[in-house]
Scaffold this motif. Structure first.
Motif, short mmCIF file in Angstrom:
data_model
loop_
_atom_site.label_atom_id
_atom_site.label_comp_id
_atom_site.label_asym_id
_atom_site.label_seq_id
_atom_site.Cartn_x
_atom_site.Cartn_y
_atom_site.Cartn_z
N PRO A 1 0.83 -1.21 0.00
CA PRO A 1 0.00 0.00 0.00
C PRO A 1 0.87 1.26 0.00
O PRO A 1 1.88 1.34 0.69
CB PRO A 1 -0.80 -0.13 1.30
CG PRO A 1 -0.78 -1.57 1.62
CD PRO A 1 0.54 -2.08 1.17
N TYR A 2 0.47 2.25 -0.77
CA TYR A 2 1.15 3.53 -0.82
C TYR A 2 0.12 4.59 -1.18
O TYR A 2 -0.99 4.23 -1.63
CB TYR A 2 2.30 3.52 -1.84
CG TYR A 2 1.86 3.11 -3.23
CD1 TYR A 2 1.34 4.05 -4.13
CD2 TYR A 2 1.95 1.79 -3.63
CE1 TYR A 2 0.92 3.68 -5.38
CE2 TYR A 2 1.53 1.41 -4.89
CZ TYR A 2 1.03 2.37 -5.76
OH TYR A 2 0.62 1.99 -7.02
N PRO A 3 0.42 5.88 -1.01
CA PRO A 3 -0.57 6.92 -1.34
C PRO A 3 -0.99 6.82 -2.80
O PRO A 3 -0.15 6.81 -3.70
CB PRO A 3 0.18 8.23 -1.05
CG PRO A 3 1.20 7.85 -0.04
CD PRO A 3 1.61 6.46 -0.37
N GLU B 1 -7.68 6.25 -8.97
CA GLU B 1 -7.47 6.94 -10.24
C GLU B 1 -6.50 8.11 -10.09
O GLU B 1 -5.70 8.40 -10.98
CB GLU B 1 -8.82 7.44 -10.79
CG GLU B 1 -9.75 6.32 -11.20
CD GLU B 1 -11.04 6.85 -11.78
OE1 GLU B 1 -11.20 8.09 -11.84
OE2 GLU B 1 -11.89 6.02 -12.17
N TRP B 2 -6.63 8.81 -8.97
CA TRP B 2 -5.73 9.97 -8.81
C TRP B 2 -4.28 9.55 -8.66
O TRP B 2 -3.35 10.28 -9.02
CB TRP B 2 -6.16 10.83 -7.63
CG TRP B 2 -5.93 10.23 -6.26
CD1 TRP B 2 -6.78 9.53 -5.52
CD2 TRP B 2 -4.71 10.32 -5.51
NE1 TRP B 2 -6.24 9.15 -4.33
CE2 TRP B 2 -4.94 9.64 -4.30
CE3 TRP B 2 -3.46 10.91 -5.73
CZ2 TRP B 2 -3.96 9.52 -3.32
CZ3 TRP B 2 -2.51 10.80 -4.73
CH2 TRP B 2 -2.75 10.10 -3.55
N GLY B 3 -4.02 8.30 -8.15
CA GLY B 3 -2.66 7.79 -8.08
C GLY B 3 -2.07 7.57 -9.47
O GLY B 3 -0.91 7.89 -9.74
N PHE B 4 -2.91 7.04 -10.37
CA PHE B 4 -2.47 6.86 -11.76
C PHE B 4 -2.18 8.20 -12.43
O PHE B 4 -1.17 8.38 -13.12
CB PHE B 4 -3.53 6.08 -12.55
CG PHE B 4 -3.26 6.01 -14.01
CD1 PHE B 4 -2.29 5.15 -14.52
CD2 PHE B 4 -3.97 6.81 -14.90
CE1 PHE B 4 -2.04 5.09 -15.87
CE2 PHE B 4 -3.70 6.76 -16.27
CZ PHE B 4 -2.73 5.89 -16.76
N ALA B 5 -3.08 9.16 -12.16
CA ALA B 5 -2.90 10.49 -12.75
C ALA B 5 -1.63 11.16 -12.21
O ALA B 5 -0.88 11.83 -12.94
CB ALA B 5 -4.13 11.35 -12.47
N ALA B 6 -1.37 10.97 -10.90
CA ALA B 6 -0.17 11.58 -10.30
C ALA B 6 1.11 10.99 -10.87
O ALA B 6 2.07 11.71 -11.17
CB ALA B 6 -0.22 11.40 -8.78
#
Length: 324
Positions: A290-292, A297-302
């Motif tokens: 697990p990570y931020p 979806e926002w993790g992929f975008a980041a």
């Protein structure tokens, strides 16, 4: 194959007379005889040795090839070993032809291993200077040496032109031009080494002929032999200068190749740095912990934004530094 000429009191009186008749003329104090032997056989050497009283060591040197250019002085005659030089106008490759010369008080004997040396140039030089023929054997020797040294000078000039052509190709980027510079510079270096072995000893030969105690060159001919000596010095200095230039071309070519390799490595390294950004980011987000932003979806975008922004920043930075 023999060729003969007879000068008497500065006038050409006979040409291509039988070799057997030479003994009738060599005792004449007013006569100067020229005998040319091309590709002589053993019997020819025996004949001239007996006819002119030549030293056996001098005859042995004339028989064997690859003698060093030199002047040997014996009691009744002198022996000169020299080389004519011709160069290919396109490649600059040199060919040499050895010439042995016996000098007596009344005769000049030239011996050539083959017909690559154009003896007609020497004959034409004699015919173009009939006013000097009264000086006998010294005049004949002058015409021969003048043609030989002029050939050296022409060869040096041709090599100089070839070197200038190589210099023009030195900073070309095409692979064919780079290979041409490497090959031609090596060929020119070989040609200059061969020319140097021929030209430099001639300085000693001509300088020795100018010695008054040898009594080979009469006083009126001294300025003409001095002119030959000046040409020999110029050819020698020019050869040494061209040798340094070829060395400089070879070193410069290596430096240019090194610089090109450094530029390529710099570009490859810059692109590798840019490519390392998405590799690092995707590798981080590919961890099974697990990570931020994990499984969001926002993790992929980041992660995508981080890849694009960092890659663009690196590209702009490298472009400004001319690394790409």
């Amino acid at each position: 194959m023999a060729r003969t000429r007879l000068y008497r009191n500065g006038t050409l009186t006979l040409e291509n007379f039988p070799v057997e008749d030479i003994s009738e003329y060599v005792t004449d104090p007013d006569a100067a005889v020229w005998l040319d032997l091309c590709a002589p056989e053993h019997a020819d050497f025996e004949m001239i040795s007996e006819e002119f009283g030549l030293h056996e060591l001098a005859v042995e040197d004339a028989r064997h090839d690859h003698q060093r250019p030199k002047l040997d002085h014996y009691r009744t005659h002198a022996f000169v070993s020299a080389y004519s030089v011709s160069s290919d106008a396109d490649s600059g490759l040199l060919t040499t032809s050895e010439i042995s010369v016996f000098i007596t008080k009344s005769a000049l004997i030239t011996i050539r291993n083959d017909d690559s040396f154009d003896i007609e140039q020497v004959v034409a030089r004699w015919d173009n200077n009939p006013d000097l023929a009264k000086h006998g054997v010294g005049f004949l020797l002058y015409g021969l040496l003048d043609v030989i040294v002029d050939g050296h000078f022409t060869a040096v000039q041709n090599l100089d032109d070839r070197i200038e052509e190589v210099e023009d190709l030195l900073f070309e980027d095409s692979r064919a031009q780079i290979e041409s510079v490497q090959r031609r510079s090596y060929e020119l270096r070989k040609s200059l080494t061969k020319l140097r072995r021929v030209v430099i000893p001639m300085r000693e030969v001509v300088n020795s002929l100018l010695r008054r105690d040898l009594h080979i060159v009469s006083e009126p001919l001294m300025p003409y032999y001095q002119d030959i000596y000046d040409h020999v010095l110029r050819a020698t200095e020019w050869t040494e200068s061209l040798r340094d230039m070829v060395t400089s071309i070879m070193e410069t070519n290596l430096t240019v190749q090194g610089n090109r390799m450094n530029l390529i490595m710099k570009k490859v390294t810059s692109w590798a740095s840019i490519i390392a950004v998405p590799t690092a980011v995707t590798g981080f987000y590919g961890q099974n912990v697990p990570y931020p932003g994990f499984s969001t979806e926002w993790g992929f975008a980041a992660s995508t934004a981080a890849i694009v922004i960092l890659s663009v920043v690196l590209y702009i930075s490298f472009k400004r530094k001319d690394w790409i």
